[in-house]
Design a protein around this motif. Structure first.
Motif, PDB file in Angstrom:
ATOM      1  N   ASN A  98       3.962   1.490  -0.988  1.00 30.01           N
ATOM      2  CA  ASN A  98       4.616   1.574  -2.297  1.00 30.01           C
ATOM      3  C   ASN A  98       3.673   2.122  -3.357  1.00 30.01           C
ATOM      4  O   ASN A  98       4.075   2.903  -4.229  1.00 30.01           O
ATOM      5  CB  ASN A  98       5.125   0.193  -2.726  1.00 30.01           C
ATOM      6  CG  ASN A  98       6.579  -0.011  -2.337  1.00 30.01           C
ATOM      7  OD1 ASN A  98       7.399   0.896  -2.469  1.00 30.01           O
ATOM      8  ND2 ASN A  98       6.891  -1.191  -1.839  1.00 30.01           N
ATOM      9  N   PHE A  99       2.406   1.704  -3.271  1.00 33.22           N
ATOM     10  CA  PHE A  99       1.405   2.178  -4.231  1.00 33.22           C
ATOM     11  C   PHE A  99       1.260   3.711  -4.139  1.00 33.22           C
ATOM     12  O   PHE A  99       1.289   4.412  -5.153  1.00 33.22           O
ATOM     13  CB  PHE A  99       0.063   1.488  -3.961  1.00 33.22           C
ATOM     14  CG  PHE A  99      -1.096   2.091  -4.720  1.00 33.22           C
ATOM     15  CD1 PHE A  99      -1.236   1.875  -6.089  1.00 33.22           C
ATOM     16  CD2 PHE A  99      -2.040   2.884  -4.081  1.00 33.22           C
ATOM     17  CE1 PHE A  99      -2.284   2.448  -6.796  1.00 33.22           C
ATOM     18  CE2 PHE A  99      -3.087   3.455  -4.776  1.00 33.22           C
ATOM     19  CZ  PHE A  99      -3.216   3.238  -6.139  1.00 33.22           C
ATOM     20  N   ILE A 100       1.129   4.189  -2.899  1.00 30.57           N
ATOM     21  CA  ILE A 100       0.995   5.637  -2.701  1.00 30.57           C
ATOM     22  C   ILE A 100       2.258   6.360  -3.205  1.00 30.57           C
ATOM     23  O   ILE A 100       2.179   7.387  -3.883  1.00 30.57           O
ATOM     24  CB  ILE A 100       0.737   5.965  -1.200  1.00 30.57           C
ATOM     25  CG1 ILE A 100      -0.603   5.353  -0.736  1.00 30.57           C
ATOM     26  CG2 ILE A 100       0.776   7.470  -0.925  1.00 30.57           C
ATOM     27  CD1 ILE A 100      -1.842   5.960  -1.355  1.00 30.57           C
ATOM     28  N   ASP A 153       4.243   5.347  -5.543  1.00 24.85           N
ATOM     29  CA  ASP A 153       4.220   5.336  -7.010  1.00 24.85           C
ATOM     30  C   ASP A 153       3.352   6.477  -7.546  1.00 24.85           C
ATOM     31  O   ASP A 153       3.690   7.117  -8.540  1.00 24.85           O
ATOM     32  CB  ASP A 153       3.672   3.997  -7.535  1.00 24.85           C
ATOM     33  CG  ASP A 153       4.655   2.854  -7.341  1.00 24.85           C
ATOM     34  OD1 ASP A 153       5.865   3.150  -7.269  1.00 24.85           O
ATOM     35  OD2 ASP A 153       4.223   1.691  -7.247  1.00 24.85           O
ATOM     36  N   MET A 154       2.237   6.705  -6.861  1.00 22.02           N
ATOM     37  CA  MET A 154       1.318   7.750  -7.317  1.00 22.02           C
ATOM     38  C   MET A 154       1.947   9.136  -7.176  1.00 22.02           C
ATOM     39  O   MET A 154       1.688  10.031  -7.957  1.00 22.02           O
ATOM     40  CB  MET A 154       0.008   7.709  -6.504  1.00 22.02           C
ATOM     41  CG  MET A 154      -0.816   6.457  -6.712  1.00 22.02           C
ATOM     42  SD  MET A 154      -1.328   6.245  -8.415  1.00 22.02           S
ATOM     43  CE  MET A 154      -0.386   4.814  -8.869  1.00 22.02           C
ATOM     44  N   TYR A 155       2.776   9.292  -6.139  1.00 18.57           N
ATOM     45  CA  TYR A 155       3.438  10.596  -5.912  1.00 18.57           C
ATOM     46  C   TYR A 155       4.849  10.604  -6.496  1.00 18.57           C
ATOM     47  O   TYR A 155       5.602  11.542  -6.267  1.00 18.57           O
ATOM     48  CB  TYR A 155       3.478  10.916  -4.408  1.00 18.57           C
ATOM     49  CG  TYR A 155       2.126  11.327  -3.860  1.00 18.57           C
ATOM     50  CD1 TYR A 155       1.751  12.671  -3.797  1.00 18.57           C
ATOM     51  CD2 TYR A 155       1.212  10.380  -3.417  1.00 18.57           C
ATOM     52  CE1 TYR A 155       0.506  13.046  -3.311  1.00 18.57           C
ATOM     53  CE2 TYR A 155      -0.039  10.748  -2.923  1.00 18.57           C
ATOM     54  CZ  TYR A 155      -0.379  12.085  -2.872  1.00 18.57           C
ATOM     55  OH  TYR A 155      -1.608  12.456  -2.395  1.00 18.57           O
ATOM     56  N   GLU A 156       5.183   9.568  -7.228  1.00 21.42           N
ATOM     57  CA  GLU A 156       6.481   9.425  -7.915  1.00 21.42           C
ATOM     58  C   GLU A 156       7.662   9.638  -6.960  1.00 21.42           C
ATOM     59  O   GLU A 156       8.594  10.401  -7.235  1.00 21.42           O
ATOM     60  CB  GLU A 156       6.553  10.413  -9.103  1.00 21.42           C
ATOM     61  CG  GLU A 156       5.552  10.057 -10.197  1.00 21.42           C
ATOM     62  CD  GLU A 156       5.275  11.183 -11.170  1.00 21.42           C
ATOM     63  OE1 GLU A 156       5.336  12.355 -10.743  1.00 21.42           O
ATOM     64  OE2 GLU A 156       4.986  10.876 -12.321  1.00 21.42           O
ATOM     65  N   TYR A 186       0.835  -1.203   0.000  1.00 26.23           N
ATOM     66  CA  TYR A 186       0.000   0.000   0.000  1.00 26.23           C
ATOM     67  C   TYR A 186       0.876   1.262   0.000  1.00 26.23           C
ATOM     68  O   TYR A 186       0.651   2.194  -0.771  1.00 26.23           O
ATOM     69  CB  TYR A 186      -0.939   0.000   1.213  1.00 26.23           C
ATOM     70  CG  TYR A 186      -1.764   1.250   1.309  1.00 26.23           C
ATOM     71  CD1 TYR A 186      -2.814   1.463   0.413  1.00 26.23           C
ATOM     72  CD2 TYR A 186      -1.486   2.241   2.244  1.00 26.23           C
ATOM     73  CE1 TYR A 186      -3.563   2.630   0.464  1.00 26.23           C
ATOM     74  CE2 TYR A 186      -2.222   3.406   2.300  1.00 26.23           C
ATOM     75  CZ  TYR A 186      -3.263   3.597   1.417  1.00 26.23           C
ATOM     76  OH  TYR A 186      -3.994   4.755   1.454  1.00 26.23           O
TER      77      TYR A 186
END
Lengths: 540, 238
Positions: free
Chosen positions: B96-98, B100-103, B94
């Motif tokens: 990591n997902f966040i 990824d979204m914020y690069e 989770y």
């Protein structure tokens, strides 16, 4: 008793808008009802249309009552299959489990109310198939008040046994899967295996159906062997027999009572165990040093998130994978023995007609791919299934188009590879021309994409963000119903188009492909224009 | 800086937020208080771009959330009132997902994740599935994922609910640190003691309208924030 009715009302109100405490019969709730009523009427009409020519034939041999058997066999099979995986969500994964178990009420009472809820859905679904048969029968035979009384009792009894058997299998699946760490995966594998076995058994029972049609005088005996309540019902319609009537009612009622009594004892333990956290391995200090911090681009991360949600829900997977399992079975059947497969689907077809159909094999396959793609509507639940986590998606610094596209891609990544494998099997086994190969390839990409975009659009229009279980979203939501039935209608339209243009030569099929691509483009433009706006309007 | 200008948001006939305006400055911890259903969560959801609004505007460092949605969201971290996270994911997935979204680059996400996970005593749980967590643990994961991408503006809805005392203490320190770095912190709370001790400024919302906004000292005067809040409630009921 008051406790029971309060509990039942609370359990039912989660799913049935009409029973909600605050529901009013205002214009908006009436308009909400209009679509399911229309869909229900459409299904009943279609099934009635299938029974009508059969009834005319049966009437000639004074065996119209066979229609009654047919219209009862169908909902029984449906209730059995639905019962297996609906029981997973309604009995084991309902969100109000902890609340109900904390209340001073017996666990058996909780189980009873949930089974009644499950039964209610099964009853409504079975009516869709049962009523058309009854109407067709009533149009061809003289009926009286006695017939309708017995029929109403039959309608009530009809889903009980298949639902209970479905629940028992659901219990077993739950019990087995709860022993594994990857319990969801085990559940999905068990369910898909069961689904495939049931389908294969249904295909193998062809001989039985043939006997039913050709040997109508023995029909009741054959049915009785397999399912007593249907045979008894047909006998009771002909002549009332008190003993038979009592046996008929008890045969359905006793399994229900026994199930509640016996399963009620283990219900609490089983649900608790399935909700327990997976046994954690002993943690060693410094374990966090092994954590992976791999950076993905936004789209890959979003697709991974969609996959993770999809495979976390057994009912979501089972309900949407049905078409793909059917496609695989149909492809293997068509590839191995086209003549036999056609024979299976249509009884009274001549050898000359089969050889004509053989030439049409690629077209038949094309239609099957289209039908299965249109009916595989993963995205019709993709928004609703997010529930409260929808707010996370909305707060992310990601363009809405990307969020929507990730859902479409996830759907296509599940459907297209299966279809491509089926394409390869089919093209290797059957002699297929280059134009047909092109048509099959185009269809394999475009048809699932159409289904994905259409499903997403419907879900954006009819989101259900406050569902109490995944079943409510996947099986009972307006969005999934509209998507599946629209898919069937679309499949029928393209079926007609395919066989009309087949007469104009192979090149004409390219016209159909152009039509498919145009439909995809139109849907894509609608999604870009309407979907983005609608996505922002939805609040979880 | 967060500027809220004449914000109006209705649900059907009911105005949940009724023409409110206030500014949350850089380097400021701002408390947003009000009774249940006053319009706090609706305002917060509008600020972070979850809910659209009827009229008015919300500016994030001078940019309108409506017109520059993605740019604005990149600067914000949001902690919801209920930690409704992706239950099927492992905590680390989770986060990591966040990221990824914020690069967020790999080295930054590793450093920040481990830093905040250790601080909130979650480092041994990062490999566990979120559905196995208690409410407080989920709240901690929501906090870690909000902090891991180093936001300029931290927006939180009832961030202390469900947290254990040590986590509340650590969270307060994190907020103070961020404040020193010139970052903006805006949060709603019912814990008035915390708001009183921690915040520079406060806004009190009642029935969708701002009834008081200003520096904490000015608002409470010689009284406690609790007394002011209760008096405001009584005055408005009369």
């Amino acid at each position: 008793m008051n406790k029971f009715f309060s509990l039942l009302r609370a359990v039912m109100s989660q799913d049935m808008e009409l029973l909600k405490y605050r529901a009013k019969a205002n214009a908006s709730s009436l308009s909400k009802l209009l679509i399911p009523i229309m869909l229900g009427a459409l299904i009943m009409f279609s099934i009635g249309s299938m029974f009508l020519p059969l009834a005319i034939e049966f009437q000639k041999t004074e065996s119209t009552y066979i229609i009654l058997s047919f219209s009862t066999i169908l909902p029984v099979l449906l209730a059995f299959m639905e019962g297996i995986y609906k029981s997973q969500s309604i009995l084991f994964e309902a969100k109000d489990t902890e609340l109900l178990f904390s209340l001073p009420i017996s666990k058996r009472l909780i189980l009873l109310t949930r089974i009644i809820k499950l039964y209610s859905f099964q009853f409504l679904y079975s009516l869709l198939f049962f009523v058309p048969g009854i109407v067709v029968y009533a149009l061809h035979e003289k009926t009286d008040a006695y017939f309708y009384v017995i029929t109403v009792i039959m309608a009530l009894l009809l889903p009980i046994i298949p639902t209970i058997i479905g629940c028992i299998i659901g219990f077993i699946v739950k019990k087995v899967s709860s022993k594994f760490k990857a319990r969801k995966l085990v559940e999905i594998v068990l369910m898909v295996s069961l689904l495939s076995i049931i389908m294969l058994l249904s295909m193998n029972s062809k001989g039985t159906y043939e006997s039913l049609i050709t040997n109508s005088s023995n029909i009741n005996n054959i049915i009785k062997t397999y399912y007593y309540p249907i045979g008894a019902y047909v006998d009771l319609i002909k002549e009332f027999d008190l003993l038979k009537f009592l046996t008929w009612v008890l045969v359905s009622a006793i399994p229900f009572v026994l199930f509640v009594l016996i399963a009620g004892k283990i219900y609490f333990g089983l649900v608790s165990k399935s909700k327990e956290n997976i046994k954690k391995t002993a943690k060693q200090s410094g374990e966090y040093n092994n954590l992976r911090f791999k950076q993905n681009n936004k789209m890959i991360a979003l697709i991974k998130k969609e996959f993770s949600r999809y495979f976390s829900s057994t009912v979501y997977v089972i309900n949407t994978i049905f078409g793909l399992v059917l496609l695989t079975i149909a492809t293997i059947a068509l590839s191995l023995n086209f003549e036999g497969a056609i024979n299976f689907m249509a009884n009274d077809i001549s050898r000359e007609e089969i050889s004509t159909l053989n030439v049409l094999a690629p077209k038949v396959y094309l239609v099957i791919v289209m039908a299965m793609s249109f009916m595989t509507s993963i995205t019709s639940s993709a928004i609703s299934i997010e529930g409260k986590t929808f707010n996370i998606s909305k707060s992310l610094p990601v363009a809405t188009e990307k969020l929507l596209f990730a859902k479409i891609l996830m759907s296509n990544l599940i459907t297209i590879p299966v279809i491509i494998i089926c394409d390869i099997i089919f093209c290797i086994s059957v002699n297929v021309g280059i134009i047909d190969i092109v048509a099959i390839a185009v269809t394999s990409f475009v048809a699932p994409s159409i289904a994905a975009i259409f499903g997403l659009l419907v879900n954006l229009k009819f989101p259900k963000m406050d569902a109490s279980s995944d079943t409510e979203i996947v099986k009972q939501s307006m969005s999934s119903m509209i998507s599946v039935f629209s898919g069937i209608i679309l499949a029928v339209i393209f079926f007609v188009i395919t066989f009309i243009i087949a007469g104009f030569g192979d090149v004409a099929i390219l016209f159909e492909m152009a039509l498919l691509c145009m439909l995809l483009l139109i849907l894509w433009l609608i999604l870009k224009r309407y979907g983005k706006k609608r996505y922002k309007e939805i609040e979880a | 800086m967060v500027e809220i200008k004449n914000l109006i948001k209705s649900y059907g006939d009911k105005r949940a937020v009724d023409d409110i305006s206030f500014t949350v400055n850089d380097g400021e911890i701002f408390a947003f208080i009000g009774h249940n259903g006053a319009g706090k969560t609706t305002t917060i959801k509008s600020i972070v771009g979850i809910n659209d609004f009827d009229s008015g505007d919300i500016l994030i460092n001078g940019k309108s959330i409506r017109k520059n949605t993605i740019d604005c969201k990149k600067q914000i971290a949001y902690v919801p009132d209920n930690p409704d996270l992706y239950e099927n994911m492992k905590a680390i997935d989770y986060i990591n997902f966040i990221c990824d979204m914020y690069e967020v680059p790999e080295d930054v996400r590793r450093e920040n994740t481990l830093k905040y996970a250790k601080m909130l005593e979650m480092e041994d749980n990062l490999k566990d599935v979120i559905s196995s967590f208690s409410h407080g643990m989920k709240q901690k994961i929501a906090l870690i994922s909000a902090l891991v991408h180093e936001p300029n503006i931290l927006i939180m809805d009832e961030p202390f609910v469900g947290l254990d005392p040590k986590a509340v203490f650590d969270m307060k320190n994190i907020m103070k640190e961020m404040c020193k770095e010139g970052k903006t912190i805006f949060f709603s709370t019912h814990i008035l003691d915390v708001a009183e001790k921690l915040c520079d400024r406060v806004a009190i919302i009642k029935n969708g309208k701002i009834v008081k906004v200003g520096n904490m000292d000015e608002i409470k005067g010689d009284e406690s924030l609790e007394q002011v809040f209760l008096e405001l409630g009584e005055n408005n009921n009369e």
